[in-house]
Design a protein around this motif. Structure first.
Motif, short mmCIF file in Angstrom:
data_model
loop_
_atom_site.label_atom_id
_atom_site.label_comp_id
_atom_site.label_asym_id
_atom_site.label_seq_id
_atom_site.Cartn_x
_atom_site.Cartn_y
_atom_site.Cartn_z
N PHE A 1 -108.13 83.10 19.51
CA PHE A 1 -108.62 84.35 18.93
C PHE A 1 -108.86 85.44 19.97
N THR B 1 -117.30 87.59 16.35
CA THR B 1 -117.31 86.29 15.70
C THR B 1 -118.70 86.02 15.15
N LEU C 1 -116.92 81.93 11.30
CA LEU C 1 -116.77 80.50 11.50
C LEU C 1 -117.75 79.80 10.57
N SER D 1 -111.18 82.86 23.83
CA SER D 1 -110.58 81.82 23.00
C SER D 1 -109.07 81.87 23.13
N THR E 1 -121.27 83.74 13.65
CA THR E 1 -121.54 82.31 13.63
C THR E 1 -123.05 82.13 13.52
N SER F 1 -113.74 87.49 22.40
CA SER F 1 -114.61 87.66 21.24
C SER F 1 -116.07 87.76 21.65
N SER G 1 -112.64 90.90 18.94
CA SER G 1 -113.24 90.54 17.66
C SER G 1 -114.73 90.27 17.79
N GLY H 1 -119.76 87.01 20.40
CA GLY H 1 -120.42 86.18 19.41
C GLY H 1 -121.65 86.83 18.81
N THR I 1 -113.28 91.20 12.55
CA THR I 1 -114.41 90.32 12.28
C THR I 1 -113.88 88.93 11.92
N LEU I 2 -114.52 87.92 12.50
CA LEU I 2 -114.14 86.53 12.28
C LEU I 2 -115.38 85.73 11.88
N LYS J 1 -112.48 81.23 9.23
CA LYS J 1 -112.08 79.89 9.63
C LYS J 1 -113.10 78.89 9.09
#
Length: 308
Positions: A13, A73, A105, A10, A75, A16, A71, A18, A102-103, A127
């Motif tokens: 970001f 992510t 979405l 990304s 999702t 990452s 990270s 997923g 950690t992110l 986000k």
């Protein structure tokens, strides 16, 4: 198990890995016009559930295989906050993720729910998407389930933004003649302005959407970006740029299909990011009618073959 996909590069970001909390079917309380996934009636809960142990086991394997990702992510093939064990997952994830960020979405629709919000507060970055603040526009673009109430969502996002101590991001995706009026944009800007946003990402339809809708022009996107900037919101305008870095990402057949199922990939992205051996597998999938090439806004993408 198709829980892990990527790594995905990304521009905003970094590298990452997923984590898909709904790998088998789309499970979402929205049915957005622009979604990259196939359209499906909105639902209020997940009917197909993974155990926390299953998810953590796959994350651990993924981190061992890709130790340099920046990270994780979180999702879903839909909306991740519908996952009822998100709080437990995040608590236990602390024991295995190390320094990996950690992110989350999310569409932000459930941040009003205390049990959901407390799980989301455990992330390093969150986000959320915001496509409208007017009832009519919201229902038209996001096509939510009947139980979803816009004002409740907006209050939830506002209160969460005040409590969250990590990095908070917002995203607005514009669809031509749906949510791109100056009046609606000013309303969104006024709503977002008081929040401590790290960044607002605005963009338009780039990859093939679920329904027959169009994106706005680059010029209009720029002008709408100016509106957010006048409200003091740090705004990033998403544009397709050619990568100059060869990533040489090696994926097997299963990983390729998982990646394409969640997000169609442009020819340029694949050329620059995927290893030649991975590209050869992709071409074999193309020849066997498992994958197809579609064009959107002059850009050609690889995606899973649409079923008749």
């Amino acid at each position: 198990m198709d829980i892990i996909f990527g790594p995905v590069h990304s521009r905003r970001f970094g590298e990452s890995l997923g984590v898909d909390l709904s790998p088998h079917i789309k499970q979402c309380n929205y049915d957005c016009l622009y979604c990259e996934l196939k359209g499906k009636k909105a639902q209020d809960s997940m009917e197909s559930l993974l155990s926390v142990d299953e998810v953590l086991g796959e994350i651990k394997k993924g981190l061992e295989h890709f130790p340099n990702v920046e990270s994780l992510t979180i999702t879903a093939n839909g909306e991740p906050t519908l996952y009822p064990y998100l709080y437990e997952l995040m608590l236990r994830l602390e024991d295995i993720k190390g320094a990996t960020q950690t992110l989350l979405l999310t569409n932000g629709s459930l941040l009003y729910d205390i049990s959901v919000a407390r799980a989301c507060l455990l992330f390093d970055k969150v986000k959320f998407s915001l496509d409208a603040v007017s009832e009519e526009v919201f229902k038209k673009i996001d096509r939510p389930s009947r139980s979803v109430e816009l004002q409740q969502i907006l209050q939830g996002i506002y209160h969460f933004s005040a409590d969250f101590e990590g990095e908070l991001y917002a995203e607005v995706l514009f669809v031509e003649n749906i949510n791109d009026s100056l009046e609606e944009v000013k309303k969104m800007a006024k709503f977002l302005a008081p929040m401590r946003l790290k960044r607002l990402d605005i963009g338009t339809i780039d990859r093939p959407p679920a329904y027959q809708v169009k994106g706005i022009s680059g010029e209009k996107l720029e002008s709408l970006g100016e509106v957010f900037l006048t409200f003091g919101i740090p705004t990033f305008i998403a544009k397709r740029v050619e990568s100059k870095v060869q990533e040489n990402l090696i994926l097997n057949r299963k990983e390729i299909l998982k990646t394409l199922a969640l997000r169609p990939q442009s020819m340029q992205d694949i050329k620059m990011l995927w290893h030649l051996s991975t590209q050869e597998i992709l071409q074999d999938l193309l020849k066997n009618n498992v994958v197809e090439i579609v064009e959107n806004n002059g850009v050609k993408f690889y995606q899973i073959m649409a079923k008749a």
